[in-house]
Design an enzyme around this catalytic site. Structure first.
Site, short mmCIF file in Angstrom:
data_model
loop_
_atom_site.label_atom_id
_atom_site.label_comp_id
_atom_site.label_asym_id
_atom_site.label_seq_id
_atom_site.Cartn_x
_atom_site.Cartn_y
_atom_site.Cartn_z
N SER A 172 0.85 -1.18 0.00
CA SER A 172 0.00 0.00 0.00
C SER A 172 0.89 1.23 0.00
CB SER A 172 -0.88 0.00 1.27
OG SER A 172 -1.52 1.25 1.46
N TYR A 185 -2.19 -0.65 10.67
CA TYR A 185 -2.18 -0.93 9.24
C TYR A 185 -0.91 -0.42 8.58
CZ TYR A 185 -3.75 -1.15 4.38
OH TYR A 185 -3.86 -1.42 3.03
#
Length: 299
Positions: A172, A185
């Site tokens: 990501s 995350y």
């Protein structure tokens, strides 16, 4: 070696590297086919995983699909079969190492050698750190990074023996840039990017140049994974454009795929600009999404 000669050797290597990069920039990249390859996609029940599986099906790959969600997995398998692909699906909880190893043994025994591994499964808890529960932190790391290690350990030995394969890490933009209310995350995605880089370097050191690696780093995608994301600068991506970039990265053996590609420039700015300037840019970007804030967790 003489220090002067070492400096000259370095400068020669540097010039060669720049010339090589310029040639690659000007000439069309060499492309490979994924037709007939046995491709395993984790997190295939929905979103990016489903779209990636469909694209491999269009390109006539054979598919192994994993996900913990049986209904969505069945739908993905059906869509891929309609596109003409041979599909094998397994309900696997990628937070559990034992399930990963067990399913991997079944794949190797009953189906064959996986030549392209797409580590896509991911989870997120959007909350400030103190509102995030312990089990959410653990699950985030179990799925977002430990599962990558377990699947790679399961399928890499055959790739090593054949000096052939491709390992795809779906990370990501949050593996390069931090975002508030995504501490767990972001941490897991930084780990995923580090895993990709370290594995790439290790394979190179072992002389396994036939095993390729690709790391995908997109910004927010319109899949519902993060609820109601908005940005003043940039846009929310559609899943098809991310899959297009990912597949281009795979067939041309790109090591790092940023979507959008201007993240490379942002990474450069982060290394060059002072903290105050970077904070101002963050305010301009104004990233927002639904998150739990101020609810202290009871562990």
């Amino acid at each position: 070696m003489n220090p002067v000669l070492e400096v000259l050797a370095f400068l020669g290597t540097l010039l060669y590297a720049y010339a090589e990069a310029l040639v690659k920039l000007l000439l069309p990249a060499k492309r490979k086919t994924v037709r007939g390859e046995l491709v395993l996609v984790t997190g295939a029940a929905r979103g990016l995983g489903r779209a990636t599986a469909r694209e491999f099906a269009r390109r006539q790959s054979r598919l192994v699909l994993w996900d913990v969600e049986a209904h969505g997995l069945k739908e993905t398998a059906a869509e891929c079969e309609e596109l003409g692909a041979t599909v094998h699906s397994f309900v696997v909880d990628c937070s559990k190492r034992e399930e990963i190893y067990s399913a991997a043994e079944k794949v190797k025994k009953d189906i064959g050698d996986v030549s392209i591994l797409v580590n896509n499964a991911g989870v997120i808890a959007t909350a400030d750190l103190l509102s995030t529960q312990d089990h959410q932190v653990e699950k985030t790391f179990e799925v977002n990074i430990l599962a990558h290690i377990w699947t790679t350990r399961a399928f890499l030995p055959t790739m090593m023996n054949n000096n052939y394969g491709h390992i795809v890490t779906v990370a990501s933009a949050a593996g390069h840039f931090v975002v508030p209310f995504m501490v767990a995350y972001c941490s897991s995605k930084f780990a995923a990017v580090g895993f990709h880089k370290a594995l790439t370097d290790e394979l190179s050191s072992l002389g396994k140049d036939g095993i390729k690696t690709t790391c995908l780093c997109p910004v927010f995608i319109n899949t519902g994974f993060v609820k109601n994301p908005t940005m003043r600068l940039g846009k929310i991506l559609e899943v098809d454009e991310v899959v297009k970039a990912l597949m281009e990265g795979i067939v041309t053996n790109q090591k790092m795929v940023f979507v959008p590609s201007n993240q490379r420039f942002a990474l450069l700015l982060e290394r060059l600009l002072p903290e105050r300037a970077l904070n101002y840019i963050k305010k301009l970007t104004d990233v927002k999404f639904d998150a739990i804030i101020g609810h202290r967790s009871n562990q």
